[in-house]
Scaffold this motif. Structure first.
Motif, mmCIF file in Angstrom:
data_model
loop_
_atom_site.group_PDB
_atom_site.id
_atom_site.type_symbol
_atom_site.label_atom_id
_atom_site.label_comp_id
_atom_site.label_asym_id
_atom_site.label_seq_id
_atom_site.Cartn_x
_atom_site.Cartn_y
_atom_site.Cartn_z
ATOM 1 N N LEU A 237 -4.248 -12.667 -51.919
ATOM 2 C CA LEU A 237 -4.614 -13.283 -53.224
ATOM 3 C C LEU A 237 -4.121 -12.405 -54.363
ATOM 4 O O LEU A 237 -4.624 -11.297 -54.655
ATOM 5 N N LEU A 238 -3.019 -13.139 -55.106
ATOM 6 C CA LEU A 238 -2.266 -12.379 -56.209
ATOM 7 C C LEU A 238 -3.158 -13.000 -57.523
ATOM 8 O O LEU A 238 -2.652 -13.541 -58.127
ATOM 9 N N GLY A 239 -4.464 -12.610 -57.486
ATOM 10 C CA GLY A 239 -4.929 -13.086 -58.764
ATOM 11 C C GLY A 239 -6.629 -12.579 -58.846
ATOM 12 O O GLY A 239 -6.797 -11.646 -57.810
ATOM 13 N N THR A 240 -7.290 -13.001 -59.451
ATOM 14 C CA THR A 240 -7.257 -14.152 -60.654
ATOM 15 C C THR A 240 -6.683 -13.414 -62.087
ATOM 16 O O THR A 240 -6.438 -12.300 -61.901
ATOM 17 N N VAL A 241 -6.384 -14.209 -62.774
ATOM 18 C CA VAL A 241 -5.638 -13.829 -64.124
ATOM 19 C C VAL A 241 -6.905 -13.061 -64.990
ATOM 20 O O VAL A 241 -6.440 -11.927 -65.600
ATOM 21 N N THR A 242 -7.929 -13.825 -65.164
ATOM 22 C CA THR A 242 -8.725 -13.200 -66.061
ATOM 23 C C THR A 242 -10.020 -12.438 -65.419
ATOM 24 O O THR A 242 -10.317 -13.003 -64.491
ATOM 25 N N THR A 243 -10.728 -11.557 -66.041
ATOM 26 C CA THR A 243 -11.791 -10.856 -65.554
ATOM 27 C C THR A 243 -12.975 -11.740 -65.073
ATOM 28 O O THR A 243 -13.609 -11.700 -63.951
ATOM 29 N N GLY B 247 -6.765 -24.492 -70.846
ATOM 30 C CA GLY B 247 -7.888 -23.601 -71.541
ATOM 31 C C GLY B 247 -7.413 -22.642 -72.430
ATOM 32 O O GLY B 247 -6.612 -22.392 -72.644
ATOM 33 N N ASP B 248 -8.549 -21.905 -72.950
ATOM 34 C CA ASP B 248 -8.432 -20.875 -73.775
ATOM 35 C C ASP B 248 -7.339 -19.776 -73.371
ATOM 36 O O ASP B 248 -6.348 -19.198 -74.333
ATOM 37 N N TYR C 276 -6.760 -13.171 -77.922
ATOM 38 C CA TYR C 276 -5.842 -13.680 -78.970
ATOM 39 C C TYR C 276 -6.458 -14.607 -79.900
ATOM 40 O O TYR C 276 -6.176 -14.785 -80.981
ATOM 41 N N GLN C 277 -7.221 -15.518 -79.219
ATOM 42 C CA GLN C 277 -7.916 -16.782 -79.839
ATOM 43 C C GLN C 277 -8.702 -16.330 -80.860
ATOM 44 O O GLN C 277 -8.685 -16.735 -82.109
ATOM 45 N N GLN C 278 -9.827 -15.472 -80.686
ATOM 46 C CA GLN C 278 -10.656 -14.936 -81.498
ATOM 47 C C GLN C 278 -10.204 -14.031 -82.704
ATOM 48 O O GLN C 278 -10.508 -14.163 -83.779
ATOM 49 N N ALA C 279 -8.956 -13.529 -82.155
ATOM 50 C CA ALA C 279 -8.441 -12.516 -83.018
ATOM 51 C C ALA C 279 -7.744 -13.204 -83.998
ATOM 52 O O ALA C 279 -7.798 -12.804 -85.226
ATOM 53 N N ASP D 222 -5.638 -24.000 -60.626
ATOM 54 C CA ASP D 222 -6.298 -23.612 -61.912
ATOM 55 C C ASP D 222 -7.766 -23.467 -62.092
ATOM 56 O O ASP D 222 -8.511 -24.294 -61.754
ATOM 57 N N ASP D 223 -8.089 -22.066 -62.453
ATOM 58 C CA ASP D 223 -9.396 -21.796 -62.409
ATOM 59 C C ASP D 223 -9.983 -21.888 -63.859
ATOM 60 O O ASP D 223 -11.204 -21.727 -64.294
ATOM 61 N N GLU D 224 -9.021 -22.542 -65.039
ATOM 62 C CA GLU D 224 -9.360 -22.540 -66.193
ATOM 63 C C GLU D 224 -10.158 -21.285 -67.032
ATOM 64 O O GLU D 224 -11.052 -21.499 -67.990
ATOM 65 N N ALA D 225 -9.907 -19.991 -66.327
ATOM 66 C CA ALA D 225 -10.314 -18.897 -66.959
ATOM 67 C C ALA D 225 -11.890 -18.835 -66.955
ATOM 68 O O ALA D 225 -12.835 -18.489 -67.672
ATOM 69 N N ASP D 226 -12.472 -19.739 -65.984
ATOM 70 C CA ASP D 226 -13.905 -20.002 -65.787
ATOM 71 C C ASP D 226 -14.549 -18.884 -65.005
ATOM 72 O O ASP D 226 -13.759 -18.306 -63.954
#
Length: 358
Positions: free
Chosen positions: A64-70, A3-4, A194-197, A40-44
């Protein structure tokens, strides 16, 4: 991992595995070996994140060493609290992530990033007339923007244009760019991913608009986007806890180990935060005598107390003398980087002077 935001997730996973291997090769923790299990949570921010959490729990997750995104983190923090599992996120930076007493951050909180960005721009006289383009539907982006706006006012920066978009309108930024250009913004602050940037940089070129661009850790990844003209990134500045070209021995050793293990790839800041996370956990587990036969809840109680102890600090890749309070936030200093000659470099006074002159 897909994902993104996959660049972040893959970097985190790779670095955790590297650190786990190192800890185990050195004898493990209190006679036990560490094991990385991942989903994989796909940043969902919904069911995919919850399902990933439940799968890990069913597999016997003790930390739990996560998650990656807010967004994903906010989807599971109440579950980890209910289960009393110690949660240590490398890169989910919203303040709400650490609302519960079992969750701590390795990365900066969003308000800290926003305040530090305004301070840096003002203190180093990067610009005075500022435009902002942010994602009002995203907790990460909005949190940074709100803190930036408050600190910018305190520092005498003029926000001449404040433009938002949402997850449903994140491809066409012509209106936001036009407003920043028409109102004379010398610098555009991008508290976004970064994608939108990359789209904004591309569309600014089409609009013949060439301000200074400044952002936060979400811009890490710009140079790795496929089919994107990375020459447009030249001069982009952002704050980060880690710069891969830093000359200290610890950074150089980590970058070499990471490149050797992962086909020459350069680790990003999220990888460095994640690596520090494993090493912090290993030190705390050794200190507290934590072993594999203990319940996740007992481990959580011990780690919560140990990490927030006023006498505990850690020197890592992303900070020296890092400390944590009971609120879950980390105390460490950010670094400023600039994209120069197609690579991330430490930001210098000469770089700022060149950008201002341009």
């Amino acid at each position: 991992l897909t994902g993104d935001a996959a660049q972040y997730g893959v970097g985190v996973k790779n670095a955790i595995q590297l650190a786990v291997n190192e800890v185990n090769a050195a004898g493990g923790v209190n006679g036990n070996k560490l094991k990385l299990v991942f989903e994989d949570d796909e940043a969902d921010s919904g069911d995919k994140a919850v399902n990933a959490y439940n799968t890990l729990k069913d597999q016997g997750m003790q930390i739990l060493l996560g998650t990656v995104t807010t967004g994903s983190c906010l989807a599971v923090v109440d579950k980890s609290k209910q289960d009393n599992i110690f949660q240590f996120t490398p890169s989910a930076s919203a303040q709400d992530v650490i609302a519960n007493d079992n969750c701590f951050q390795i990365c900066f909180t969003d308000p800290n990033q926003g305040k530090a960005s305004a301070d840096y721009i003002a203190d180093n006289k990067v610009a005075t007339k500022i435009g902002v383009i942010y994602d009002s539907s995203d907790a990460y982006s909005s949190g940074i923007y709100n803190a930036f706006k408050t600190e910018a006012a305190a520092k005498g920066l003029e926000l001449v244009s404040e433009q938002s978009f949402t997850k449903d309108s994140k491809t066409d930024f012509s209106a936001q760019i036009a407003d920043c250009k028409n109102k004379g913004a010398e610098l555009v602050f991008l508290p976004i991913y970064y994608q939108q940037a990359s789209l904004i940089l591309t569309q600014c070129k089409s609009a013949n608009y060439n301000p200074t661009f400044f952002g936060c850790d979400g811009l890490d990844g710009l140079l790795s986007i496929k089919n994107f003209d990375t020459s447009l990134c030249e001069g982009v500045m952002f704050l980060t806890p880690f710069a891969a070209d830093a000359q200290d021995q610890a950074t150089q050793d980590f970058v070499k180990k990471y490149k050797d293990a992962y086909n020459g790839e350069t680790p990003n800041q999220f990888a460095a935060d994640a690596y520090d996370g494993v090493m912090v956990l290993a030190e705390l587990m050794k200190k507290e005598g934590i072993t594999a036969d203990m319940s996740a809840s007992d481990i959580c109680d011990k780690l919560k107390k140990a990490i927030s102890d006023k006498d505990f600090s850690y020197d890592g890749l992303t900070g020296t003398g890092m400390k944590w309070g009971e609120d879950g936030a980390v105390s460490k200093d950010p670094k400023a980087v600039i994209i120069k000659n197609g690579a991330y470099s430490a930001l210098t006074a000469d770089d700022i002077a060149a950008s201002t002159a341009q």
